[in-house]
Design an enzyme around this catalytic site. Structure first.
Site, PDB file in Angstrom:
ATOM      1  N   ARG A 118      59.226  38.905  37.880  1.00  0.00           N
ATOM      2  CA  ARG A 118      58.188  37.861  37.152  1.00  0.00           C
ATOM      3  C   ARG A 118      57.394  37.965  38.513  1.00  0.00           C
ATOM      4  O   ARG A 118      56.771  36.869  38.928  1.00  0.00           O
ATOM      5  CB  ARG A 118      58.757  36.273  36.703  1.00  0.00           C
ATOM      6  CG  ARG A 118      58.912  36.471  35.507  1.00  0.00           C
ATOM      7  CD  ARG A 118      59.388  35.664  34.894  1.00  0.00           C
ATOM      8  NE  ARG A 118      59.900  35.768  33.730  1.00  0.00           N
ATOM      9  CZ  ARG A 118      61.667  36.406  33.161  1.00  0.00           C
ATOM     10  NH1 ARG A 118      62.557  36.015  34.030  1.00  0.00           N
ATOM     11  NH2 ARG A 118      61.819  36.536  31.690  1.00  0.00           N
ATOM     12  N   LYS A 140      42.582  39.460  42.435  1.00  0.00           N
ATOM     13  CA  LYS A 140      42.628  40.556  41.028  1.00  0.00           C
ATOM     14  C   LYS A 140      43.468  41.091  40.678  1.00  0.00           C
ATOM     15  O   LYS A 140      43.177  42.571  41.400  1.00  0.00           O
ATOM     16  CB  LYS A 140      40.978  40.965  40.818  1.00  0.00           C
ATOM     17  CG  LYS A 140      39.833  39.219  40.267  1.00  0.00           C
ATOM     18  CD  LYS A 140      39.126  40.028  39.852  1.00  0.00           C
ATOM     19  CE  LYS A 140      38.484  38.738  39.283  1.00  0.00           C
ATOM     20  NZ  LYS A 140      36.680  38.759  38.852  1.00  0.00           N
ATOM     21  N   GLU A 182      28.423  47.711  46.282  1.00  0.00           N
ATOM     22  CA  GLU A 182      29.470  46.415  46.592  1.00  0.00           C
ATOM     23  C   GLU A 182      28.788  45.577  47.445  1.00  0.00           C
ATOM     24  O   GLU A 182      29.146  44.405  47.882  1.00  0.00           O
ATOM     25  CB  GLU A 182      31.039  46.459  46.325  1.00  0.00           C
ATOM     26  CG  GLU A 182      31.465  47.041  44.934  1.00  0.00           C
ATOM     27  CD  GLU A 182      31.466  45.978  44.407  1.00  0.00           C
ATOM     28  OE1 GLU A 182      31.638  44.901  44.243  1.00  0.00           O
ATOM     29  OE2 GLU A 182      32.201  46.215  42.750  1.00  0.00           O
ATOM     30  N   LYS A 224      33.174  36.763  50.804  1.00  0.00           N
ATOM     31  CA  LYS A 224      34.456  36.918  49.373  1.00  0.00           C
ATOM     32  C   LYS A 224      35.769  35.981  49.653  1.00  0.00           C
ATOM     33  O   LYS A 224      35.268  35.306  48.521  1.00  0.00           O
ATOM     34  CB  LYS A 224      34.949  38.086  48.713  1.00  0.00           C
ATOM     35  CG  LYS A 224      35.826  37.954  48.075  1.00  0.00           C
ATOM     36  CD  LYS A 224      36.123  39.411  47.486  1.00  0.00           C
ATOM     37  CE  LYS A 224      36.735  39.607  46.114  1.00  0.00           C
ATOM     38  NZ  LYS A 224      37.055  41.094  45.012  1.00  0.00           N
ATOM     39  N   GLU A 234      38.803  32.479  38.820  1.00  0.00           N
ATOM     40  CA  GLU A 234      37.044  32.595  37.894  1.00  0.00           C
ATOM     41  C   GLU A 234      37.283  31.540  37.597  1.00  0.00           C
ATOM     42  O   GLU A 234      36.704  32.420  35.312  1.00  0.00           O
ATOM     43  CB  GLU A 234      37.878  33.800  38.079  1.00  0.00           C
ATOM     44  CG  GLU A 234      35.640  35.038  37.823  1.00  0.00           C
ATOM     45  CD  GLU A 234      35.698  35.811  37.069  1.00  0.00           C
ATOM     46  OE1 GLU A 234      35.720  35.853  35.767  1.00  0.00           O
ATOM     47  OE2 GLU A 234      36.166  37.059  38.369  1.00  0.00           O
ATOM     48  N   ARG A 238      33.404  32.366  41.485  1.00  0.00           N
ATOM     49  CA  ARG A 238      33.590  33.890  41.364  1.00  0.00           C
ATOM     50  C   ARG A 238      33.137  34.288  40.928  1.00  0.00           C
ATOM     51  O   ARG A 238      32.946  35.531  40.748  1.00  0.00           O
ATOM     52  CB  ARG A 238      34.990  33.117  41.295  1.00  0.00           C
ATOM     53  CG  ARG A 238      35.467  34.778  41.830  1.00  0.00           C
ATOM     54  CD  ARG A 238      37.596  35.021  42.502  1.00  0.00           C
ATOM     55  NE  ARG A 238      37.598  36.201  42.201  1.00  0.00           N
ATOM     56  CZ  ARG A 238      38.862  36.448  42.561  1.00  0.00           C
ATOM     57  NH1 ARG A 238      39.877  35.684  43.000  1.00  0.00           N
ATOM     58  NH2 ARG A 238      39.394  37.339  43.103  1.00  0.00           N
ATOM     59  N   ASN A 242      30.531  39.142  39.688  1.00  0.00           N
ATOM     60  CA  ASN A 242      30.718  40.264  38.845  1.00  0.00           C
ATOM     61  C   ASN A 242      28.861  40.895  38.554  1.00  0.00           C
ATOM     62  O   ASN A 242      28.737  41.625  37.380  1.00  0.00           O
ATOM     63  CB  ASN A 242      31.568  39.729  37.227  1.00  0.00           C
ATOM     64  CG  ASN A 242      32.497  39.519  37.915  1.00  0.00           C
ATOM     65  OD1 ASN A 242      33.711  40.644  38.171  1.00  0.00           O
ATOM     66  ND2 ASN A 242      32.981  38.407  36.984  1.00  0.00           N
ATOM     67  N   HIS A 245      28.243  44.128  36.681  1.00  0.00           N
ATOM     68  CA  HIS A 245      29.961  44.279  36.140  1.00  0.00           C
ATOM     69  C   HIS A 245      29.667  44.533  34.772  1.00  0.00           C
ATOM     70  O   HIS A 245      30.471  45.929  34.381  1.00  0.00           O
ATOM     71  CB  HIS A 245      30.647  43.963  36.909  1.00  0.00           C
ATOM     72  CG  HIS A 245      31.348  43.756  38.775  1.00  0.00           C
ATOM     73  ND1 HIS A 245      30.135  44.244  39.745  1.00  0.00           N
ATOM     74  CD2 HIS A 245      32.479  44.494  39.316  1.00  0.00           C
ATOM     75  CE1 HIS A 245      30.739  44.092  40.729  1.00  0.00           C
ATOM     76  NE2 HIS A 245      31.684  44.158  40.165  1.00  0.00           N
ATOM     77  N   HIS A 249      30.754  47.750  33.665  1.00  0.00           N
ATOM     78  CA  HIS A 249      31.696  48.210  32.461  1.00  0.00           C
ATOM     79  C   HIS A 249      31.540  49.261  31.599  1.00  0.00           C
ATOM     80  O   HIS A 249      32.725  50.329  31.387  1.00  0.00           O
ATOM     81  CB  HIS A 249      32.719  47.116  33.116  1.00  0.00           C
ATOM     82  CG  HIS A 249      33.362  46.556  34.091  1.00  0.00           C
ATOM     83  ND1 HIS A 249      34.060  45.007  34.353  1.00  0.00           N
ATOM     84  CD2 HIS A 249      33.148  46.975  35.837  1.00  0.00           C
ATOM     85  CE1 HIS A 249      34.677  45.420  35.314  1.00  0.00           C
ATOM     86  NE2 HIS A 249      33.918  46.014  36.486  1.00  0.00           N
ATOM     87  N   HIS A 262      33.230  53.067  40.033  1.00  0.00           N
ATOM     88  CA  HIS A 262      32.839  52.271  40.320  1.00  0.00           C
ATOM     89  C   HIS A 262      31.362  51.581  40.355  1.00  0.00           C
ATOM     90  O   HIS A 262      30.745  50.416  39.829  1.00  0.00           O
ATOM     91  CB  HIS A 262      34.684  51.088  40.655  1.00  0.00           C
ATOM     92  CG  HIS A 262      33.813  49.938  40.134  1.00  0.00           C
ATOM     93  ND1 HIS A 262      34.077  49.050  38.913  1.00  0.00           N
ATOM     94  CD2 HIS A 262      33.876  48.621  41.047  1.00  0.00           C
ATOM     95  CE1 HIS A 262      33.796  47.816  39.275  1.00  0.00           C
ATOM     96  NE2 HIS A 262      33.749  47.794  40.424  1.00  0.00           N
TER      97      HIS A 262
END
Length: 361
Positions: A118, A140, A182, A224, A234, A238, A242, A245, A249, A262
């Site tokens: 956990r 992330k 990026e 960032k 997010e 935030r 993306n 993206h 993606h 990517h």
């Protein structure tokens, strides 16, 4: 250079520089007398595992796990190898994981750390440009699913990020260029001055000028860190990170993870975003041309795959973490240096963009 991600009790430093893998003082307080597992891949291990083991020599117990390299292995099957090793070694909740590699290793190690017993600590040691400027910062973590990229994961902040820029010297040209996508992203989404600086210095950055590269990494990390401090999970600003993206993606998932890197998919996705923004009347033709030209100089794709039609994009884009109640939400620029999330996108204009920005079939 050290920057801080200010998140209260979860705050942590980002160390950026050269020869950092030789500076054990940066990590000693985190690993001393603890069970430490280094997670890396079969490309990075021959290059930097030995130095990293020396860096972490104050650990009580030090082990390593070498995974196969590539986006194709960023899945639950590979992730279980991490859990198998931790359980076999009998590592406790006080252990600490170390991600030594690019974005794939960083994301998987972070998700393993978020899940094992956990939640345990982890350190990011990013060895690619993409990971240094983006994925190693912000917490992330996750793995891919055949139906969607990064759809299984958690927010789990590292205790420290150590970006040794010497590791970029061994980065293949294609991987390096993918990282530059990026870098460009930060200019478009919220830093017009940085975008202009990139236009002036694009060729030298592509040639890996060490001084300019250090400045670019620092600027991206600072941008960032500021955004993450304002919106850790997010819920608002935030999401702007993306940019490109959702389109990108879709390309990665449809083409098969790893065929398009990517950063390559994000590059094509950013062109789609600025094209759609122009169709909405937000950007000028000159704005779109500036973005395309900068990406071309950096040897990045400005069109999607010829193998993809409009009907290939739409179902993939519908499986996106930003979407809400079945409604597609996109990050689009109002101007270079200012983006916003758009919840209502004209379907016809979107289809026109997808057709226009795909390579000739």
């Amino acid at each position: 250079m050290t920057l801080d991600v200010n998140l209260g009790e979860r705050s942590y430093p980002i160390h950026i520089g050269t020869e950092l893998l030789n500076n054990a003082e940066l990590v000693e307080s985190l690993v001393i007398d603890r069970q430490v597992l280094i997670i890396t891949n079969d490309t990075i291990a021959p290059l930097y595992l030995r130095a990293t083991e020396k860096l972490l020599s104050s650990a009580g117990t030090l082990s390593s796990l070498i995974l196969p390299d590539g986006e194709a292995f960023k899945n639950l099957t590979t992730l279980n190898q991490v859990f198998d090793r931790l359980l076999t070694l009998g590592y406790s909740r006080n252990c600490i994981l170390v991600a030594l590699g690019g974005g794939v290793i960083g994301d998987m190690t972070g998700y393993a750390a978020a899940s094992y017993q956990r939640g345990v600590d982890f350190i990011q040691i990013p060895t690619t440009l993409l990971a240094q400027v983006d994925s190693s910062v912000g917490g992330k973590t996750g793995v891919n699913h055949p139906l969607g990229k990064n759809m299984i994961g958690a927010f789990h902040q590292p205790r420290l990020v150590l970006a040794d820029m010497n590791s970029l010297k061994t980065l293949p040209d294609r991987e390096y260029a993918a990282g530059l996508a990026e870098v460009v992203k930060y200019g478009i989404l919220g830093d017009s001055e940085f975008f202009s600086w990139l236009e002036v210095n694009a060729e030298k950055l592509l040639a890996r000028d060490p001084v300019l590269l250090a400045q670019a990494v620092e600027r991206c990390c600072q941008n960032k860190a500021t955004i993450v401090a304002e919106d850790e999970k997010e819920s608002g600003k935030r999401a702007l990170l993306n940019l490109g993206h959702t389109f990108g993606h879709a390309i990665e998932a449809h083409m098969g993870y790893g065929r398009w890197l990517h950063g390559e998919a994000v590059s094509a996705g950013m062109v789609m975003a600025v094209d759609l923004a122009q169709r909405l009347g937000w950007l000028t033709e000159q704005d779109v041309s500036r973005v395309r030209q900068l990406l071309l100089v950096m040897q990045l794709p400005v069109e999607g795959p010829a193998e993809m039609a409009v009907d290939d994009y739409l179902p993939r884009m519908a499986v996106d973490k930003k979407n809400l109640d079945g409604r597609l939400r996109l990050i689009l620029p109002r101007s270079i240096g200012c983006c916003e999330m758009v919840s209502t996108v004209d379907h016809q204009l979107l289809c026109e963009t997808l057709r226009s920005c795909s390579a000739t079939r």
